[in-house]
Design an enzyme around this catalytic site. Structure first.
Site, mmCIF file in Angstrom:
data_model
loop_
_atom_site.group_PDB
_atom_site.id
_atom_site.type_symbol
_atom_site.label_atom_id
_atom_site.label_comp_id
_atom_site.label_asym_id
_atom_site.label_seq_id
_atom_site.Cartn_x
_atom_site.Cartn_y
_atom_site.Cartn_z
ATOM 1 N N GLU A 142 0.641 -1.310 0.174
ATOM 2 C CA GLU A 142 -0.353 -0.053 0.425
ATOM 3 C C GLU A 142 1.090 1.390 -0.427
ATOM 4 O O GLU A 142 0.559 2.126 -0.581
ATOM 5 C CB GLU A 142 -0.745 0.100 1.275
ATOM 6 C CG GLU A 142 -2.064 -1.123 1.197
ATOM 7 C CD GLU A 142 -1.904 -2.389 1.462
ATOM 8 O OE1 GLU A 142 -0.809 -2.612 1.461
ATOM 9 O OE2 GLU A 142 -3.035 -3.161 1.216
HETATM 10 N N1 COA Z 1 -6.292 -3.362 -9.075
HETATM 11 C C1 COA Z 1 -7.304 -3.489 -10.000
HETATM 12 N N2 COA Z 1 -6.906 -3.902 -10.777
HETATM 13 C C2 COA Z 1 -5.870 -5.073 -10.884
HETATM 14 C C3 COA Z 1 -4.627 -5.761 -9.085
HETATM 15 C C4 COA Z 1 -5.524 -4.410 -8.597
HETATM 16 N N3 COA Z 1 -5.634 -4.058 -7.220
HETATM 17 N N4 COA Z 1 -3.637 -6.417 -9.990
HETATM 18 C C5 COA Z 1 -4.186 -6.191 -11.074
HETATM 19 N N5 COA Z 1 -5.042 -5.500 -11.997
HETATM 20 C C6 COA Z 1 -4.817 -5.897 -12.782
HETATM 21 C C7 COA Z 1 -3.849 -5.068 -13.873
HETATM 22 O O1 COA Z 1 -4.177 -3.981 -13.985
HETATM 23 C C8 COA Z 1 -3.901 -5.641 -15.259
HETATM 24 O O2 COA Z 1 -4.845 -5.315 -15.639
HETATM 25 P P1 COA Z 1 -5.479 -5.082 -17.779
HETATM 26 O O3 COA Z 1 -4.360 -7.104 -18.302
HETATM 27 O O4 COA Z 1 -6.264 -5.092 -17.826
HETATM 28 O O5 COA Z 1 -4.031 -4.582 -17.937
HETATM 29 C C9 COA Z 1 -4.590 -7.083 -14.186
HETATM 30 O O6 COA Z 1 -4.746 -7.861 -13.183
HETATM 31 C C10 COA Z 1 -3.018 -8.040 -14.305
HETATM 32 O O7 COA Z 1 -1.703 -7.034 -13.743
HETATM 33 P P2 COA Z 1 -0.818 -7.866 -14.475
HETATM 34 O O8 COA Z 1 0.036 -6.297 -13.369
HETATM 35 O O9 COA Z 1 -0.569 -7.936 -15.228
HETATM 36 O O10 COA Z 1 -0.296 -8.915 -13.319
HETATM 37 P P3 COA Z 1 0.818 -9.730 -12.774
HETATM 38 O O11 COA Z 1 0.461 -11.170 -12.615
HETATM 39 O O12 COA Z 1 1.968 -9.813 -13.676
HETATM 40 O O13 COA Z 1 0.870 -9.145 -11.345
HETATM 41 C C11 COA Z 1 0.512 -8.193 -9.237
HETATM 42 C C12 COA Z 1 0.510 -9.206 -10.718
HETATM 43 C C13 COA Z 1 -0.304 -8.434 -8.314
HETATM 44 C C14 COA Z 1 2.179 -8.458 -8.715
HETATM 45 C C15 COA Z 1 0.813 -6.897 -10.348
HETATM 46 O O14 COA Z 1 -0.661 -6.639 -10.796
HETATM 47 C C16 COA Z 1 0.012 -5.570 -8.792
HETATM 48 O O15 COA Z 1 1.585 -5.732 -8.104
HETATM 49 N N6 COA Z 1 -1.037 -5.148 -8.687
HETATM 50 C C17 COA Z 1 -1.060 -4.721 -7.305
HETATM 51 C C18 COA Z 1 -1.374 -5.150 -5.808
HETATM 52 C C19 COA Z 1 -1.357 -3.880 -5.184
HETATM 53 O O16 COA Z 1 -1.401 -2.854 -4.931
HETATM 54 N N7 COA Z 1 -2.256 -3.992 -3.879
HETATM 55 C C20 COA Z 1 -2.684 -3.610 -2.951
HETATM 56 C C21 COA Z 1 -3.741 -2.350 -2.970
HETATM 57 S S1 COA Z 1 -3.814 -1.115 -2.423
#
Ligand code: COA
Length: 254
Positions: A142
């Site tokens: 976060e």
């Molecule tokens: N909210 C909304 N969408 C999310 C998301 C979230 N917390 N986490 C992932 N997604 C979406 C991405 O935007 C992407 O969407 P798109 O294909 O339409 O662009 C899809 O999920 C895949 O994400 P991607 O980052 O390509 O997958 P990954 O497997 O390479 O990585 C994570 C996965 C979880 C490491 C990475 O997506 C990430 O860091 N997400 C945020 C996590 C976070 O900060 N959570 C706390 C929120 S307060």
């Protein structure tokens, strides 16, 4: 038993399996999924045929936490009053979800592989047990978004030492499955392919025990965990006497 667009609900005998189903969004918790989980946990707990619950995620991840895009919508839609109201309602919904795991009497086992981030890490830890897939990456990123790991913090500080908890919420580095196990955050580590079946097998074992005794065990567990010792012993005494009289009644009924 009604599955929705975002949540698959299926029964394996007396174990209810809830699968968060937004795989393309790594099961990020939007309003629909969060509300769906609240409703599904309540429904499972009210159903006498459901003895244990397994919570898992479809696709590559357990859950990527709060839906960042929806959050952006709350604060950027140009209507400050409505945005504040929507953010408040969402915060209550999320808090209710995290509260619910310790309020319901049915034990819940998380089956988590891949990313469990922010609210997703919080869900994994809010469950009564956690079976981790080898690919698990559990963390609280976060601060990297300029926000606080807020609602998830209450459970985290109760489950690991303070130094570790602070490290997790401040550095934002994810822990792997093996470290989660050694920290006591996970109960088992298995291959990703076996994570749901392993959680279901544990749930099936819980389901064999006497329902009221299991419910009382979970209720007492969550009460004594948060009470000073003397008060904890008092509520333990009450449960002990209640269960003895309960067993006696059932013996007399035979
Ligand atoms: N909210 C909304 N969408 C999310 C998301 C979230 N917390 N986490 C992932 N997604 C979406 C991405 O935007 C992407 O969407 P798109 O294909 O339409 O662009 C899809 O999920 C895949 O994400 P991607 O980052 O390509 O997958 P990954 O497997 O390479 O990585 C994570 C996965 C979880 C490491 C990475 O997506 C990430 O860091 N997400 C945020 C996590 C976070 O900060 N959570 C706390 C929120 S307060």
């Amino acid at each position: 038993m009604t599955s929705t667009d975002t949540l698959i609900i299926e029964d394996r005998a007396s174990v209810r399996v809830l699968t968060m189903n937004r795989p393309d969004k790594r099961n990020a918790l939007n309003n629909a999924l969060t509300q769906g989980l609240v409703d599904a946990l309540h429904a499972a707990d009210r159903n006498p045929g459901v003895k244990a619950i397994v919570l898992t995620g479809a696709g590559k991840a357990f859950c990527a936490g709060a839906d960042i895009n929806e959050f952006g919508g709350f604060v950027n839609n140009g209507d400050a009053a409505n945005a504040a109201q929507a953010a408040l309602e969402r915060a209550h919904l999320t808090t209710n979800l995290h509260r619910l795991f310790s309020q319901i009497e049915t034990p819940v086992i998380a089956a988590a592989h891949g990313y469990a981030m922010g609210g997703g890490a919080g869900l994994a830890l809010a469950c009564d047990m956690l079976v981790a897939g080898e690919s698990l990456q559990l963390g609280y990123p976060e601060l990297k978004h300029g926000i606080v790991a807020a609602i998830v913090m209450a459970n985290l500080v109760r489950q690991v030492g303070r130094k570790t908890a602070f490290e997790l919420v401040s550095l934002g580095e994810a822990v792997e499955a093996s470290r989660a196990l050694s920290l006591g955050l996970a109960n088992r580590v298995v291959s990703d392919e076996r994570v749901v079946d392993t959680a279901v097998a544990i749930a099936e074992r819980l389901a064999t025990f006497d329902g009221p005794a299991m419910a009382a065990t979970k209720r007492l567990f969550h009460r004594v965990a948060d009470l000073p010792l003397q008060q904890a012993l008092d509520v333990s005494l009450d449960t002990n006497m209640m269960m003895r009289s309960f067993r006696q009644e059932r013996t007399n009924d035979k």
